[in-house]
Motif scaffolding. Structure first.
Motif, PDB file in Angstrom:
ATOM      1  N   ARG A 127     -22.418 -25.022 -21.141  1.00 16.53           N
ATOM      2  CA  ARG A 127     -21.853 -25.793 -21.790  1.00 16.53           C
ATOM      3  C   ARG A 127     -22.702 -26.847 -21.540  1.00 16.53           C
ATOM      4  O   ARG A 127     -23.184 -27.744 -22.522  1.00 16.53           O
ATOM      5  CB  ARG A 127     -20.369 -26.121 -22.284  1.00 16.53           C
ATOM      6  N   THR A 128     -23.044 -27.620 -20.186  1.00 22.81           N
ATOM      7  CA  THR A 128     -23.622 -28.822 -20.157  1.00 22.81           C
ATOM      8  C   THR A 128     -24.979 -28.278 -19.638  1.00 22.81           C
ATOM      9  O   THR A 128     -25.858 -28.971 -19.473  1.00 22.81           O
ATOM     10  CB  THR A 128     -22.506 -30.067 -19.495  1.00 22.81           C
ATOM     11  N   SER A 129     -25.193 -27.291 -18.533  1.00 18.86           N
ATOM     12  CA  SER A 129     -26.055 -27.127 -17.430  1.00 18.86           C
ATOM     13  C   SER A 129     -27.293 -26.390 -18.158  1.00 18.86           C
ATOM     14  O   SER A 129     -28.593 -26.290 -18.037  1.00 18.86           O
ATOM     15  CB  SER A 129     -25.550 -26.204 -16.746  1.00 18.86           C
ATOM     16  N   ALA A 130     -27.428 -25.952 -19.347  1.00 21.64           N
ATOM     17  CA  ALA A 130     -28.140 -25.377 -19.961  1.00 21.64           C
ATOM     18  C   ALA A 130     -28.106 -26.245 -21.196  1.00 21.64           C
ATOM     19  O   ALA A 130     -29.463 -25.844 -22.569  1.00 21.64           O
ATOM     20  CB  ALA A 130     -28.062 -24.214 -20.553  1.00 21.64           C
ATOM     21  N   SER A 131     -27.736 -26.705 -21.843  1.00 21.33           N
ATOM     22  CA  SER A 131     -27.871 -27.886 -23.236  1.00 21.33           C
ATOM     23  C   SER A 131     -28.597 -28.397 -23.461  1.00 21.33           C
ATOM     24  O   SER A 131     -29.207 -28.892 -22.317  1.00 21.33           O
ATOM     25  CB  SER A 131     -26.510 -28.292 -23.312  1.00 21.33           C
ATOM     26  N   LEU A 132     -29.400 -28.621 -24.603  1.00 24.93           N
ATOM     27  CA  LEU A 132     -30.152 -29.372 -25.364  1.00 24.93           C
ATOM     28  C   LEU A 132     -30.279 -30.719 -25.297  1.00 24.93           C
ATOM     29  O   LEU A 132     -31.413 -31.778 -25.923  1.00 24.93           O
ATOM     30  CB  LEU A 132     -31.016 -28.751 -26.576  1.00 24.93           C
ATOM     31  N   ALA A 133     -29.233 -30.641 -25.692  1.00 27.86           N
ATOM     32  CA  ALA A 133     -27.911 -32.030 -26.230  1.00 27.86           C
ATOM     33  C   ALA A 133     -27.421 -32.464 -25.186  1.00 27.86           C
ATOM     34  O   ALA A 133     -26.728 -31.965 -24.207  1.00 27.86           O
ATOM     35  CB  ALA A 133     -28.245 -32.791 -27.284  1.00 27.86           C
ATOM     36  N   GLU A 134     -26.611 -34.131 -25.756  1.00 29.71           N
ATOM     37  CA  GLU A 134     -25.737 -34.919 -24.281  1.00 29.71           C
ATOM     38  C   GLU A 134     -24.795 -34.513 -24.852  1.00 29.71           C
ATOM     39  O   GLU A 134     -24.696 -33.636 -26.061  1.00 29.71           O
ATOM     40  CB  GLU A 134     -25.927 -35.514 -24.681  1.00 29.71           C
ATOM     41  N   GLU A 135     -23.485 -34.993 -24.638  1.00 30.52           N
ATOM     42  CA  GLU A 135     -22.185 -33.833 -24.674  1.00 30.52           C
ATOM     43  C   GLU A 135     -22.033 -34.196 -26.027  1.00 30.52           C
ATOM     44  O   GLU A 135     -21.214 -34.281 -27.298  1.00 30.52           O
ATOM     45  CB  GLU A 135     -21.307 -34.298 -23.844  1.00 30.52           C
ATOM     46  N   GLY A 146     -33.706 -20.588 -20.952  1.00 28.39           N
ATOM     47  CA  GLY A 146     -34.543 -20.680 -20.034  1.00 28.39           C
ATOM     48  C   GLY A 146     -34.014 -21.255 -18.787  1.00 28.39           C
ATOM     49  O   GLY A 146     -33.836 -20.605 -17.987  1.00 28.39           O
ATOM     50  N   LEU A 147     -32.705 -22.035 -19.291  1.00 30.20           N
ATOM     51  CA  LEU A 147     -32.251 -22.886 -18.538  1.00 30.20           C
ATOM     52  C   LEU A 147     -31.031 -21.747 -18.413  1.00 30.20           C
ATOM     53  O   LEU A 147     -30.723 -21.753 -17.150  1.00 30.20           O
ATOM     54  CB  LEU A 147     -31.619 -24.031 -19.092  1.00 30.20           C
ATOM     55  N   PHE A 148     -30.373 -21.202 -19.457  1.00 30.20           N
ATOM     56  CA  PHE A 148     -28.980 -20.328 -19.029  1.00 30.20           C
ATOM     57  C   PHE A 148     -29.938 -19.183 -18.294  1.00 30.20           C
ATOM     58  O   PHE A 148     -28.725 -18.991 -17.553  1.00 30.20           O
ATOM     59  CB  PHE A 148     -28.913 -19.330 -20.980  1.00 30.20           C
ATOM     60  N   GLU A 149     -30.683 -18.941 -18.365  1.00 34.67           N
ATOM     61  CA  GLU A 149     -31.403 -17.424 -17.336  1.00 34.67           C
ATOM     62  C   GLU A 149     -31.401 -18.558 -15.924  1.00 34.67           C
ATOM     63  O   GLU A 149     -30.569 -16.933 -14.922  1.00 34.67           O
ATOM     64  CB  GLU A 149     -32.584 -16.522 -17.809  1.00 34.67           C
ATOM     65  N   SER A 150     -32.098 -19.116 -15.511  1.00 33.16           N
ATOM     66  CA  SER A 150     -31.508 -19.160 -14.462  1.00 33.16           C
ATOM     67  C   SER A 150     -30.846 -19.557 -13.955  1.00 33.16           C
ATOM     68  O   SER A 150     -30.504 -19.709 -12.838  1.00 33.16           O
ATOM     69  CB  SER A 150     -32.771 -20.945 -14.319  1.00 33.16           C
ATOM     70  N   TYR A 151     -29.713 -20.554 -14.199  1.00 31.48           N
ATOM     71  CA  TYR A 151     -28.633 -20.647 -14.061  1.00 31.48           C
ATOM     72  C   TYR A 151     -27.544 -19.599 -13.528  1.00 31.48           C
ATOM     73  O   TYR A 151     -26.957 -19.025 -12.998  1.00 31.48           O
ATOM     74  CB  TYR A 151     -27.360 -21.689 -14.869  1.00 31.48           C
ATOM     75  N   LEU A 152     -28.029 -18.491 -14.588  1.00 37.77           N
ATOM     76  CA  LEU A 152     -27.161 -17.287 -14.388  1.00 37.77           C
ATOM     77  C   LEU A 152     -28.043 -16.436 -12.918  1.00 37.77           C
ATOM     78  O   LEU A 152     -27.231 -15.374 -12.140  1.00 37.77           O
ATOM     79  CB  LEU A 152     -27.536 -16.621 -15.769  1.00 37.77           C
ATOM     80  N   LYS A 153     -29.274 -16.750 -12.788  1.00 40.05           N
ATOM     81  CA  LYS A 153     -30.160 -16.079 -12.183  1.00 40.05           C
ATOM     82  C   LYS A 153     -29.379 -16.537 -10.416  1.00 40.05           C
ATOM     83  O   LYS A 153     -29.036 -15.449  -9.255  1.00 40.05           O
ATOM     84  CB  LYS A 153     -31.616 -16.690 -11.538  1.00 40.05           C
ATOM     85  N   GLY A 154     -29.007 -17.466 -10.732  1.00 44.33           N
ATOM     86  CA  GLY A 154     -28.637 -18.325  -9.405  1.00 44.33           C
ATOM     87  C   GLY A 154     -27.022 -17.971  -9.078  1.00 44.33           C
ATOM     88  O   GLY A 154     -26.868 -17.715  -7.611  1.00 44.33           O
ATOM     89  N   TYR A 155     -26.404 -18.206 -10.772  1.00 45.36           N
ATOM     90  CA  TYR A 155     -25.148 -17.880  -9.850  1.00 45.36           C
ATOM     91  C   TYR A 155     -25.176 -16.012  -9.156  1.00 45.36           C
ATOM     92  O   TYR A 155     -24.078 -16.073  -8.639  1.00 45.36           O
ATOM     93  CB  TYR A 155     -24.405 -17.631 -11.686  1.00 45.36           C
ATOM     94  N   LEU A 156     -25.799 -15.331 -10.097  1.00 46.08           N
ATOM     95  CA  LEU A 156     -25.607 -13.970  -9.865  1.00 46.08           C
ATOM     96  C   LEU A 156     -26.019 -13.795  -7.857  1.00 46.08           C
ATOM     97  O   LEU A 156     -25.294 -13.105  -7.254  1.00 46.08           O
ATOM     98  CB  LEU A 156     -26.512 -13.482 -10.770  1.00 46.08           C
ATOM     99  N   GLU A 157     -26.771 -14.648  -8.092  1.00 41.51           N
ATOM    100  CA  GLU A 157     -27.502 -14.147  -6.585  1.00 41.51           C
ATOM    101  C   GLU A 157     -26.304 -14.560  -4.963  1.00 41.51           C
ATOM    102  O   GLU A 157     -26.425 -14.158  -3.790  1.00 41.51           O
ATOM    103  CB  GLU A 157     -28.548 -15.439  -5.901  1.00 41.51           C
ATOM    104  N   LYS A 158     -25.071 -15.895  -5.582  1.00 43.24           N
ATOM    105  CA  LYS A 158     -24.489 -15.378  -5.072  1.00 43.24           C
ATOM    106  C   LYS A 158     -23.015 -15.326  -5.025  1.00 43.24           C
ATOM    107  O   LYS A 158     -22.442 -14.629  -4.258  1.00 43.24           O
ATOM    108  CB  LYS A 158     -23.747 -17.270  -4.936  1.00 43.24           C
ATOM    109  N   ALA A 159     -23.120 -14.771  -6.437  1.00 49.50           N
ATOM    110  CA  ALA A 159     -21.345 -14.512  -7.372  1.00 49.50           C
ATOM    111  C   ALA A 159     -22.046 -12.271  -7.646  1.00 49.50           C
ATOM    112  O   ALA A 159     -20.137 -12.221  -7.850  1.00 49.50           O
ATOM    113  CB  ALA A 159     -20.995 -15.269  -7.562  1.00 49.50           C
TER     114      ALA A 159
END
Ligand code: GN1
Ligand code: MG
Length: 370
Positions: free
Chosen positions: A260-268, A281-294
């Motif tokens: 909701r905030t890490s891949a958002s294109l705007a402020e809350e 792209g931000l969603f994909e990278s966040y998920l990549k990092g997340y899955l690497e650990k979890a």
């Protein structure tokens, strides 16, 4: 830590001064300044020659967190577990400071409860991420946090705010408020109210599974928004902060709220609603990092709900802002009269924009998780 200075009334600073004394050696000179950008607690920075490093002092909002002792017990259990796994975990861990009489809290039911922790030095927060490296880093930090608790019985934690992200319960609270809301606020919210009704059915997929015990109960942060992850000067995520809502729960609530905030294109609280949405792209990278650990701890059912979780959590937070607006701003701190309404509009606009991204998110999840 957080470098955004909110407007704090002098009276609050005065009681911060009184409470700070409990954590400092006798007669120490010290400075108090407002710190952080949370919507609920009051946060201050204490600097003193008598301290090795500055201290972050916080008044816990006990109207929102009625069981402050249980909240601190949860945090103690979680930080102690992370300390035990420090080497594998690889991130910094919040360190709480006791009062001179050895307590984690000082205060009383009238003036509230205060606690203190060491400042995580040389760290920075972001309210939005601007590149994929940052998103990958933040995703890894959340994934590592979740993975560390795979061998921890989440039911050792107290559900201090039960059903925190349960959409059905949040909708019920919204309907109760709707009955007694002020005319002007109702009128200004008409679009959002009808959107809520239109959307309600689509966002209960996680509720259905948690209600029928089809998802594992895990240790969940419950507020992993992007500014609750500290970054160091080299751009690496270094510490998960704001552990107030750690509870037993569903891991998808964390993932959805993080996106909701890490891949958002705007402020809350973006006022130009045409800007609200998710950067894939931000969603994909966040998920990549997340899955690497979890990745290894996740069930197939959890993985399949990752895309939906991003929409559900954005909607849920929007619904909570809207409910609070209709309730007369009783819960969140606001900076101007219609702030909660604008926050709700921005979150709903983002939730709506996610609809068209869901098929692409599903493809990404499939590619990255198999
Ligand atoms: C609140 O106080 P803060 O900013 O850490 C809220 C979260 C919301 C968030 C929205 C206990 O967190 O659930 O996601 O605002 N915390 C509580 O920014 O309600
Ligand atoms: Mg919080």
């Amino acid at each position: 830590m957080n470098h955004c200075l909110p407007e704090i009334v002098p009276e609050k600073t005065r009681s911060a001064r009184e409470s700070a004394i409990a954590f400092l050696p006798d007669h120490a000179d010290f400075e108090v300044s407002p710190f952080g950008s949370g919507h609920i607690n009051d946060t201050f920075l204490i600097t003193s020659g008598a301290l090795k490093r500055p201290v972050v002092l916080q008044r816990i909002n006990h109207h929102i967190f009625p069981d402050v002792e249980a909240l601190m017990r949860n945090i103690r259990l979680v930080t102690a577990h992370l300390e035990d796994k420090k080497e594998v975990y690889g991130y910094r861990i919040l360190k709480f400071i006791t009062t001179t009489s050895g307590k984690l809290l000082t205060g009383d039911p009238e003036q509230g409860y205060w606690r203190a922790m060491e400042l995580v030095e040389n760290s920075f927060t972001h309210n939005r991420l601007i590149n994929q490296t940052q998103a990958f880093e933040a995703g890894k930090a959340l994934g590592a946090f979740h993975a560390m608790f795979n061998d921890f019985d989440a039911n050792r934690l107290t559900p201090t705010l039960p059903h925190f992200h349960h959409v059905g319960k949040r909708l019920a609270a919204f309907h109760t408020i709707l009955e007694k809301a002020d005319e002007t606020r109702l009128r200004k919210s008409l679009d959002l109210i009808s959107y809520t009704q239109e959307f309600a059915e689509k966002v209960q997929a996680i509720d259905r599974l948690t209600d029928s015990n089809q998802l594992p109960v895990r240790v969940v942060h419950n507020d992993p928004k992007v500014n609750n992850i500290l970054f160091d000067a080299s751009g690496k995520a270094c510490c998960m902060i704001d552990l107030d809502t750690v509870m037993p729960g569903c891991i998808l609530h964390d993932f959805g709220d993080a996106i909701r905030t890490s891949a958002s294109l705007a402020e809350e609280d973006e006022t130009d609603l045409s800007r609200c949405g998710i950067d894939i792209g931000l969603f994909e990278s966040y998920l990549k990092g997340y899955l690497e650990k979890a990745r290894t701890i996740l069930t197939e059912k959890e993985i399949s709900l990752i895309p939906a979780s991003t929409q559900i959590l954005t909607f849920t937070i929007g619904l909570r802002f809207l409910t609070d607006y209709l309730a007369g701003d009783a819960y969140y701190k606001i900076n101007y009269p219609d702030h909660n309404l604008l926050r709700a509009k921005a979150q709903y606009a983002q939730a709506a924009a996610i609809t068209v991204k869901l098929p692409e998110m599903q493809r990404i999840v499939l590619t990255l998780s198999t």
